[in-house]
Design a protein around this motif. Sequence first.
Motif, PDB file in Angstrom:
ATOM      1  N   GLU A 192       5.670   9.359 -14.079  1.00  0.00           N
ATOM      2  CA  GLU A 192       6.232   8.060 -14.470  1.00  0.00           C
ATOM      3  C   GLU A 192       6.922   7.369 -13.305  1.00  0.00           C
ATOM      4  N   GLY A 193       7.713   8.125 -12.572  1.00  0.00           N
ATOM      5  CA  GLY A 193       8.391   7.560 -11.410  1.00  0.00           C
ATOM      6  C   GLY A 193       7.396   7.151 -10.338  1.00  0.00           C
ATOM      7  N   ALA A 194       6.349   7.960 -10.196  1.00  0.00           N
ATOM      8  CA  ALA A 194       5.325   7.662  -9.190  1.00  0.00           C
ATOM      9  C   ALA A 194       4.596   6.364  -9.534  1.00  0.00           C
ATOM     10  N   VAL A 195       4.311   6.190 -10.812  1.00  0.00           N
ATOM     11  CA  VAL A 195       3.643   4.960 -11.257  1.00  0.00           C
ATOM     12  C   VAL A 195       4.559   3.757 -11.013  1.00  0.00           C
ATOM     13  N   ASP A 196       5.847   3.910 -11.321  1.00  0.00           N
ATOM     14  CA  ASP A 196       6.780   2.799 -11.096  1.00  0.00           C
ATOM     15  C   ASP A 196       6.833   2.425  -9.615  1.00  0.00           C
ATOM     16  N   ALA A 197       6.811   3.433  -8.747  1.00  0.00           N
ATOM     17  CA  ALA A 197       6.853   3.159  -7.309  1.00  0.00           C
ATOM     18  C   ALA A 197       5.608   2.380  -6.883  1.00  0.00           C
ATOM     19  N   VAL A 198       4.463   2.794  -7.396  1.00  0.00           N
ATOM     20  CA  VAL A 198       3.216   2.090  -7.057  1.00  0.00           C
ATOM     21  C   VAL A 198       3.262   0.657  -7.595  1.00  0.00           C
ATOM     22  N   LYS A 199       3.717   0.522  -8.857  1.00  0.00           N
ATOM     23  CA  LYS A 199       3.796  -0.825  -9.440  1.00  0.00           C
ATOM     24  C   LYS A 199       4.668  -1.742  -8.590  1.00  0.00           C
ATOM     25  N   GLY A 200       5.766  -1.198  -8.087  1.00  0.00           N
ATOM     26  CA  GLY A 200       6.657  -2.004  -7.239  1.00  0.00           C
ATOM     27  C   GLY A 200       5.929  -2.527  -6.017  1.00  0.00           C
ATOM     28  N   ARG A 201       5.146  -1.665  -5.401  1.00  0.00           N
ATOM     29  CA  ARG A 201       4.383  -2.102  -4.222  1.00  0.00           C
ATOM     30  C   ARG A 201       3.319  -3.127  -4.597  1.00  0.00           C
ATOM     31  N   LEU A 202       2.606  -2.856  -5.693  1.00  0.00           N
ATOM     32  CA  LEU A 202       1.533  -3.776  -6.096  1.00  0.00           C
ATOM     33  C   LEU A 202       2.107  -5.147  -6.433  1.00  0.00           C
ATOM     34  N   GLU A 203       3.268  -5.141  -7.092  1.00  0.00           N
ATOM     35  CA  GLU A 203       3.892  -6.425  -7.423  1.00  0.00           C
ATOM     36  C   GLU A 203       4.327  -7.144  -6.159  1.00  0.00           C
ATOM     37  N   GLY A 204       4.754  -6.381  -5.147  1.00  0.00           N
ATOM     38  CA  GLY A 204       5.099  -6.989  -3.857  1.00  0.00           C
ATOM     39  C   GLY A 204       3.895  -7.683  -3.226  1.00  0.00           C
ATOM     40  N   VAL A 205       2.762  -7.009  -3.254  1.00  0.00           N
ATOM     41  CA  VAL A 205       1.542  -7.607  -2.687  1.00  0.00           C
ATOM     42  C   VAL A 205       1.126  -8.823  -3.510  1.00  0.00           C
ATOM     43  N   ALA A 206       1.127  -8.668  -4.839  1.00  0.00           N
ATOM     44  CA  ALA A 206       0.668  -9.758  -5.711  1.00  0.00           C
ATOM     45  C   ALA A 206       1.578 -10.982  -5.596  1.00  0.00           C
ATOM     46  N   ALA A 207       2.895 -10.736  -5.549  1.00  0.00           N
ATOM     47  CA  ALA A 207       3.831 -11.866  -5.434  1.00  0.00           C
ATOM     48  C   ALA A 207       3.630 -12.578  -4.103  1.00  0.00           C
ATOM     49  N   TRP A 208       3.400 -11.805  -3.055  1.00  0.00           N
ATOM     50  CA  TRP A 208       3.152 -12.427  -1.756  1.00  0.00           C
ATOM     51  C   TRP A 208       1.885 -13.258  -1.797  1.00  0.00           C
ATOM     52  N   LEU A 209       0.815 -12.685  -2.381  1.00  0.00           N
ATOM     53  CA  LEU A 209      -0.470 -13.390  -2.426  1.00  0.00           C
ATOM     54  C   LEU A 209      -0.327 -14.732  -3.144  1.00  0.00           C
ATOM     55  N   GLY A 210       0.348 -14.702  -4.315  1.00  0.00           N
ATOM     56  CA  GLY A 210       0.468 -15.954  -5.068  1.00  0.00           C
ATOM     57  C   GLY A 210      -0.899 -16.589  -5.231  1.00  0.00           C
ATOM     58  N   ALA A 240       0.050  -1.887   4.696  1.00  0.00           N
ATOM     59  CA  ALA A 240      -0.970  -1.212   3.890  1.00  0.00           C
ATOM     60  C   ALA A 240      -0.845   0.306   4.032  1.00  0.00           C
ATOM     61  N   LEU A 241      -0.706   0.771   5.259  1.00  0.00           N
ATOM     62  CA  LEU A 241      -0.801   2.214   5.498  1.00  0.00           C
ATOM     63  C   LEU A 241       0.530   2.936   5.420  1.00  0.00           C
ATOM     64  N   ASN A 242       1.648   2.242   5.645  1.00  0.00           N
ATOM     65  CA  ASN A 242       2.936   2.940   5.680  1.00  0.00           C
ATOM     66  C   ASN A 242       3.847   2.576   4.504  1.00  0.00           C
ATOM     67  N   THR A 243       3.558   1.475   3.814  1.00  0.00           N
ATOM     68  CA  THR A 243       4.404   1.095   2.665  1.00  0.00           C
ATOM     69  C   THR A 243       3.642   1.204   1.344  1.00  0.00           C
ATOM     70  N   VAL A 244       2.399   0.777   1.312  1.00  0.00           N
ATOM     71  CA  VAL A 244       1.649   0.811   0.048  1.00  0.00           C
ATOM     72  C   VAL A 244       0.932   2.156  -0.125  1.00  0.00           C
ATOM     73  N   GLU A 245       0.286   2.641   0.918  1.00  0.00           N
ATOM     74  CA  GLU A 245      -0.501   3.874   0.757  1.00  0.00           C
ATOM     75  C   GLU A 245       0.321   5.106   0.369  1.00  0.00           C
ATOM     76  N   PRO A 246       1.512   5.339   0.941  1.00  0.00           N
ATOM     77  CA  PRO A 246       2.200   6.597   0.587  1.00  0.00           C
ATOM     78  C   PRO A 246       2.474   6.761  -0.907  1.00  0.00           C
ATOM     79  N   PRO A 247       3.065   5.772  -1.616  1.00  0.00           N
ATOM     80  CA  PRO A 247       3.237   5.997  -3.053  1.00  0.00           C
ATOM     81  C   PRO A 247       1.909   6.061  -3.806  1.00  0.00           C
ATOM     82  N   VAL A 248       0.906   5.334  -3.322  1.00  0.00           N
ATOM     83  CA  VAL A 248      -0.413   5.398  -3.962  1.00  0.00           C
ATOM     84  C   VAL A 248      -0.970   6.820  -3.852  1.00  0.00           C
ATOM     85  N   MET A 249      -0.901   7.403  -2.662  1.00  0.00           N
ATOM     86  CA  MET A 249      -1.469   8.743  -2.482  1.00  0.00           C
ATOM     87  C   MET A 249      -0.643   9.799  -3.201  1.00  0.00           C
ATOM     88  N   PHE A 250       0.652   9.548  -3.336  1.00  0.00           N
ATOM     89  CA  PHE A 250       1.487  10.476  -4.117  1.00  0.00           C
ATOM     90  C   PHE A 250       0.979  10.513  -5.564  1.00  0.00           C
TER      91      PHE A 250
END
Lengths: 219, 219
Positions: free
Chosen positions: A133-151, A104-114
């Motif tokens: 645009e690149g910043a949004v893509d980076a965040v989307k990548g993390r969110l998709e990682g969380v969402a895919a894990w959650l299933g 949460a704090l070292n992989t998801v938060e940094p691109p979110v705060m960027f």
Amino acid sequence: MSAIKVSAYRWVPPFAQGLVRDLRVRWALEEAGLPYEQRLLDFRDKPEGYRKLQPFGQVPTFEDGALVLFESGAIVQHIAERSTALLAADPSARARTMSWMFAALNTVEPPVMFLVQIDLKFADDAAAMRMREGAVDAVKGRLEGVAAWLGERDYLEDRFTAGDLLMVTVLRFLRHTDLVVSIPALAAYVSRCEARPAFQKALAAQMATFADNAPASAA
Amino acid sequence: MSAIKVSAYRWVPPFAQGLVRDLRVRWALEEAGLPYEQRLLDFRDKPEGYRKLQPFGQVPTFEDGALVLFESGAIVQHIAERSTALLAADPSARARTMSWMFAALNTVEPPVMFLVQIDLKFADDAAAMRMREGAVDAVKGRLEGVAAWLGERDYLEDRFTAGDLLMVTVLRFLRHTDLVVSIPALAAYVSRCEARPAFQKALAAQMATFADNAPASAA
């Protein structure tokens, strides 16, 4: 009996209300059923000597007698170790929760705060908007990682833990965008965690402080 | 006997060599005297199913029998809990170390990585270079926080801990700048930690893997 003291800002502008990181500590304390007092600071004018408690001048700090801790992640972990509400007793489950806390704090938060910083500070800068645009893509990548894990899971592991607590506070930073709400499973996960009475109490406490201390110009 | 397995990249371009985050885990394992095997991946082509181990597709992962962990911070903590080389037994000292671990990864690393990304990806973009000034100031603020805290200390607390380990790996990300070397006390702190035999072994192991697997075009 020494009371736990948590530092927090007396007031912040509306865009930050409900997001300041003492929320994490308040939430964890509510989950654990531990009472606390606030140590209120002016965000523009921190007291002399505060950096002896918090080397970077941020909130929150956590004081419990002689013990002084800083960093919301570390404080949440410290509280979690005192309560099975936030951390299972089983060592493997405990270690998995730690993986999610750091994720949460070292992989998801940094691109979110960027992204948040681009949106707060550079919204009128055309070139920054190209970087966005690149910043949004980076965040989307993390969110998709969380969402895919959650299933189909309700929580990151088999029950609510401190990992969910931190992840949800990070996802809340995106409330000015549609990035979370556009992934229904992720939005449902955030809502599920925010519905917890401990979260509601913690959020109400932070917001009540801001309301009590709003400058006349912001009233 | 099950061996510890740590995932790492087979090879990365020179700018990232010596910085990839499995270094943190290798270093912690060397401090703790725990042997490990590498699980090598191609950074451009990760194996099918790797996200079951690491939800974001990053390195490192840590496998020890049935236990699978991810996030370098969480793995370092897990190792630290098995060895007084990285974490004191005293609960208060332990909690302080956690504060520094999270400070390294959640307060110092984000502005550092923001600057690194500007320098890597946007060095030819005039607008990004204007943002760079603010990014440098943010990093300087964090570095001054660390340096002011250190003062005459050799380590962040009264001995070397996992907090120093993580902080030094974050400060190393700035090696392409003069930001750390221009603060002599901070440069000396990094050198002091890097002089540890465990760090030297860990760095040599990461670099040896890259040398062994360098593509012909990079030889």
